[in-house]
Motif scaffolding. Structure first.
Motif, PDB file in Angstrom:
ATOM      1  N   LEU A   1       0.776  -1.273   0.125  1.00  0.00           N
ATOM      2  CA  LEU A   1      -0.037  -0.083   0.093  1.00  0.00           C
ATOM      3  C   LEU A   1       0.745   1.173  -0.008  1.00  0.00           C
ATOM      4  CD1 LEU A   1      -2.673  -1.116   2.649  1.00  0.00           C
ATOM      5  CD2 LEU A   1      -3.141  -0.497   0.120  1.00  0.00           C
ATOM      6  N   GLY A   2       2.223   1.240   0.494  1.00  0.00           N
ATOM      7  CA  GLY A   2       2.950   2.248   0.636  1.00  0.00           C
ATOM      8  C   GLY A   2       2.474   3.123   1.574  1.00  0.00           C
ATOM      9  N   THR A   3       1.787   2.811   2.740  1.00  0.00           N
ATOM     10  CA  THR A   3       1.270   3.639   3.567  1.00  0.00           C
ATOM     11  C   THR A   3       2.224   4.020   4.707  1.00  0.00           C
ATOM     12  OG1 THR A   3      -0.855   3.202   3.012  1.00  0.00           O
ATOM     13  CG2 THR A   3      -0.645   4.180   5.421  1.00  0.00           C
ATOM     14  N   LYS A   4       2.662   4.968   5.182  1.00  0.00           N
ATOM     15  CA  LYS A   4       3.315   5.291   6.515  1.00  0.00           C
ATOM     16  C   LYS A   4       2.580   5.728   7.449  1.00  0.00           C
ATOM     17  CE  LYS A   4       7.550   4.337   4.929  1.00  0.00           C
ATOM     18  NZ  LYS A   4       8.104   2.954   5.634  1.00  0.00           N
ATOM     19  N   PHE A   5       2.480   5.216   8.827  1.00  0.00           N
ATOM     20  CA  PHE A   5       1.344   5.622   9.743  1.00  0.00           C
ATOM     21  C   PHE A   5       1.778   6.610  10.833  1.00  0.00           C
ATOM     22  CE2 PHE A   5       0.285   1.283   8.497  1.00  0.00           C
ATOM     23  CZ  PHE A   5      -0.889   1.485   7.672  1.00  0.00           C
TER      24      PHE A   5
END
Length: 263
Positions: free
Chosen positions: A85-89
C-alpha cells in the motif's frame, strides 16, 4: 536544541488526513476507535481476524487486512500487504485482546495458556516489530492493556500475565523509539463490549448480560459507580495520539472509574 512548535490545544485528538493503523479494529473498542477516527477525517487501515471483518463489514468502511496474531506468518503477510500500500502511519493502535474462559492455576489448561499468551503478547510484539518499518516521522503508538495486568484477578493468569508483559513492552519500546516516536498504553477496567460476554470474535454480542462477572457487584466497587463504555476508552486513546500528548511516552494509563485507587 531544536525549535519546539506550540501544540494546537484546540484539537486534542487525531488530526484529519493523518494515517492510522488499528490492529484488532473489529472488536468493541477497536471498532469504536475506527468509526471515530474516520469521522474525524483520518485515513484508517484495519487489521483483524477474517471472521470479525466479515461480521463488521469493515471493508465497506475502510481498508481491511486479515491477520491472526497467534500466527507469525499471518502477521508478516499482513504487513507485507501494508508495504504494498505504501502507507506510513502517523498512529498505530493495537486494541486486540481475548481470553479463553477463567481457570485457576491449579487446574489450568496449559494449551489454552499458551494460546492466550501467544495472541495477547507474542503476536502484538511481532506486529510492533513489523510496524516499525511503516511509521511516519514522530508517530504515536498506543497499546490496549488491562487492569487485570496490574491486579490479582482470579482465573485470568494467562490474560493478566500477557497484558502485564505488554505493559513492560510499552516502556521498553518507548525507550527504544525515543525521541522520534512515542509509545503508551491504556489499561481499562471492565468495558461494556462483547469482550465481557465472551468476545466478539467468538460470536458474542455487544449488549446483554455480562458472562465474565456480576455487573451489579462490579459497579458497586467502582467510585464513579458504573462500568466504562467504549467512548470512555476511545477518548484517552485519541488524546495520546494527539499533539497535546507530545510529552507523554512510556506510560500505562489506567482508565477504570477509580477502580484502582491506592491509599
Amino acid at each position: 536544541m531544536h525549535k519546539i512548535i506550540p501544540p494546537n490545544f484546540g484539537q486534542q485528538t487525531i488530526q484529519a488526513n493523518s494515517t492510522l493503523l488499528v490492529v484488532g479494529g473489529c472488536g468493541g473498542i477497536g471498532y469504536g476507535l475506527v468509526e471515530q477516527a474516520l469521522a474525524l477525517g483520518a485515513k484508517v487501515v484495519v487489521m483483524d481476524l477474517p471472521s470479525a471483518g466479515i461480521r463488521r463489514n469493515i471493508s465497506a468502511l475502510t481498508e481491511f487486512i486479515k491477520i491472526d496474531l497467534r500466527d507469525k506468518d499471518s502477521i508478516v503477510s499482513a504487513f507485507n500487504k501494508v508495504d504494498k500500500l505504501g502507507t506510513k502511519f502517523d498512529s498505530v493502535v493495537i486494541t486486540s485482546g481475548y481470553t479463553l474462559g477463567s481457570e485457576s492455576i491449579s487446574v489450568l489448561d496449559i494449551d489454552k495458556f499458551d494460546d492466550v499468551m501467544s495472541g495477547n503478547l507474542r503476536g502484538p510484539v511481532i506486529a510492533l516489530q513489523c510496524a516499525s518499518r511503516c511509521l511516519s516521522e514522530q508517530s504515536s503508538i498506543v497499546l490496549l492493556s488491562t487492569a487485570i495486568g496490574q491486579i490479582g484477578s482470579p482465573g485470568y493468569s494467562a490474560y493478566g500475565a500477557a497484558k502485564s508483559g505488554l505493559n513492560a513492552i510499552t516502556r521498553i519500546l518507548a525507550s527504544e523509539l525515543s525521541p522520534v516516536h512515542r509509545v503508551n498504553a491504556i489499561a481499562p477496567g471492565a468495558v461494556n463490549t462483547a469482550f465481557i460476554r465472551g468476545g466478539y470474535a467468538a460470536g458474542a454480542n455487544e449488549d446483554g448480560a455480562a458472562s465474565r462477572f456480576n455487573e451489579e457487584d462490579y459497579n458497586k466497587k467502582i467510585p464513579l459507580g458504573r462500568m466504562a463504555n467504549i467512548d470512555d476508552i476511545i477518548g484517552p486513546i485519541l488524546f495520546l495520539l494527539s499533539d497535546s500528548a507530545r510529552y507523554i511516552t512510556g506510560q500505562v494509563i489506567h482508565v477504570n472509574g477509580g477502580g484502582l485507587m491506592r491509599d
